[in-house]
Design a protein around this motif. Sequence first.
Motif, mmCIF file in Angstrom:
data_model
loop_
_atom_site.group_PDB
_atom_site.id
_atom_site.type_symbol
_atom_site.label_atom_id
_atom_site.label_comp_id
_atom_site.label_asym_id
_atom_site.label_seq_id
_atom_site.Cartn_x
_atom_site.Cartn_y
_atom_site.Cartn_z
ATOM 1 N N ILE A 186 0.793 -1.354 0.140
ATOM 2 C CA ILE A 186 0.038 -0.124 -0.076
ATOM 3 C C ILE A 186 0.864 1.431 0.125
ATOM 4 O O ILE A 186 0.840 2.095 -0.847
ATOM 5 C CB ILE A 186 -0.796 0.161 0.965
ATOM 6 C CG1 ILE A 186 -2.121 -1.211 0.934
ATOM 7 C CG2 ILE A 186 -1.632 1.395 1.235
ATOM 8 C CD1 ILE A 186 -3.023 -1.299 2.144
ATOM 9 N N ASP A 187 1.576 1.429 1.014
ATOM 10 C CA ASP A 187 2.375 2.734 0.973
ATOM 11 C C ASP A 187 3.555 2.977 -0.187
ATOM 12 O O ASP A 187 3.622 4.002 -0.499
ATOM 13 C CB ASP A 187 3.311 2.735 2.374
ATOM 14 C CG ASP A 187 2.113 3.414 3.671
ATOM 15 O OD1 ASP A 187 0.931 3.459 3.201
ATOM 16 O OD2 ASP A 187 2.609 3.750 4.760
ATOM 17 N N THR A 188 4.268 1.757 -0.573
ATOM 18 C CA THR A 188 5.058 1.726 -1.518
ATOM 19 C C THR A 188 4.473 2.360 -2.638
ATOM 20 O O THR A 188 4.886 3.170 -3.550
ATOM 21 C CB THR A 188 5.682 0.501 -1.537
ATOM 22 O OG1 THR A 188 4.349 -0.359 -1.783
ATOM 23 C CG2 THR A 188 6.517 -0.078 -0.756
ATOM 24 N N THR A 189 3.218 1.900 -3.056
ATOM 25 C CA THR A 189 2.603 2.207 -4.456
ATOM 26 C C THR A 189 1.931 3.570 -4.386
ATOM 27 O O THR A 189 2.367 4.498 -5.174
ATOM 28 C CB THR A 189 1.497 1.281 -4.617
ATOM 29 O OG1 THR A 189 1.863 -0.080 -4.413
ATOM 30 C CG2 THR A 189 0.841 1.398 -5.912
ATOM 31 N N SER A 190 1.425 3.926 -3.144
ATOM 32 C CA SER A 190 0.801 5.314 -3.252
ATOM 33 C C SER A 190 1.799 6.341 -2.919
ATOM 34 O O SER A 190 1.920 7.494 -3.744
ATOM 35 C CB SER A 190 -0.165 5.335 -1.989
ATOM 36 O OG SER A 190 0.339 5.332 -0.645
#
Length: 505
Positions: free
Chosen positions: A310-314
């Motif tokens: 999640i955080d990596t992509t966003s």
Amino acid sequence: MENVTSLQTFLLILFLSIMLMILISIKWISFHSKNNKNLPPSPQKFPVIGNLHQLGSSPHRTLQAMSQKYGQLMLLNFGSVPTLIASSAESAQEIMKTHDLVFCSRPKLRIPSILFYDCRDVAFSPYGERVRQLKSFMVTHLLSNVQVKSFQNVREKERGFMIRALEDSYESSVDIGELVHSQIVKIVYKAAFGRMKDGVEVKLINLLNNYTNVLMVFGVGSYVPWLSWVDQVTGLVGKTKKAAKEFDEFLEGVIEEHVNQDGMEHSRIINEGLTFIEVLLNANKDGTMGFTIDKDVVKAILLDVFVGGIDTTSKSTEWVICELIRHPRVMKKLQHEITETVQGRSMVAEEDLEKMHYLKAIIKKSMRLHMPAPLLAPRISTQDVKLMGYDISAGTQVIINSWAIARDPNFWEEPEEFRPERFVESSISYKGVNYGWLVFGGGRRICPGIQFAGVGMELAIANIVYKFNLALPKGLKPEDLDMSEKFSISVGRNTPLLVTISPRF
Ligand code: HEM
């Protein structure tokens, strides 16, 4: 009686002398074997903490500066743990390709062990046959191209919601990073479970924040074992156990729902294929995996998806938007590419993305400059090995500074420049085959979520840029945009990305 006492004294002295001789020999052997070894250069270290105090709040930057002095391979001490830092494409290739099998295991650290069911997930697990099979299952069944494609409906629906939220914010400034994050949270959750009830998004974000907060802390016990009690006293262990328990209860609840038919039926209405939970639960039924996985492993894999995906992509998506705002020429050229491809339709569809080579080049270029994981997850050597002429002992922790590698002027021409044109022509891929750019890692430990992340980022960026013109609020100029970063499990912006939006058509 006197004879017995003197015999005892004699035996005691003999015993102590033998012990002393053994100790001296061990010291002598270890001193000489150390001196005979060709170790990588090391900066000065302190007793007990080694080099830990030197890392600072942006360790990838500090380590890059140190490597300019000590070389592409340097040996530090994190507490009592010898830690090899690799800062060049050449050394990364040696580690991830030539000696991948020696370096593909992970150190078993205390905090991840508590959070990831004794490291029975994939990301934190030491390497072995079990994790090899689990990862291969992830790649071929959970995150395969077909599986990722099956979530197209989910992505396009969430993109629609995000665009509507942006349309509602005309005239005022909006935190676009937060909207992107919320969209990715929903896509990943729905890919995992199908439906998302009210309140779940906020709950999941809180649980993930709790995980990040403890994963970020350098647990003293992992690096100085005799000081493990410090982690108890500071409350780190307690906080970690609480975070793990709360996430476990959450996952138990959702899995329970899906075990009954209602959950399964609902997820099928939303997705064309199977959700992650269905794939994982079915694996045991139809024997896809070749071995059975218990519920803790199912939960651990879902955690890998949430924490790793999640955080990596966003954050990567947010960095791309920043670079586009800072480079109006690139933004214009991209808008032209998208408008030409979409030909008057109201939204960009996934089928359009294949034709958008400039978009792909922009994303790659931005991800070279802004890496969510600037230091790749630690590895550990499982046997003694000779690496670029240096002797590396078994049990050495290995950290690859992929941020430093991506900015190495020996490898990249004008490394700090944002010129995506160069990436359009080059065949450089996300897959880590080019060791100068390891945004998703490489070798046996390469990220299995590349496809899932890639299409999510492309679709979100293409639609935002197609529908809107973006500007900075309060008359700020593109070059005024604060680009400072905040080091965390994934590195994002230090301040929210506030923008004003106006319609393009
Ligand atoms: C832009 C998004 C992403 C970035 C930049 C990223 C980056 C990375 C990196 C650098 C690694 C470590 C590789 C290594 O040690 O060599 C990794 C591992 C991993 N990633 Fe990702 N990732 C992203 C998205 C995702 C997604 C969407 C998922 C799942 C849905 C995912 C799941 C994992 C897992 C399970 C691992 C552990 C692999 C292993 O240890 O064998 N990641 N990722």
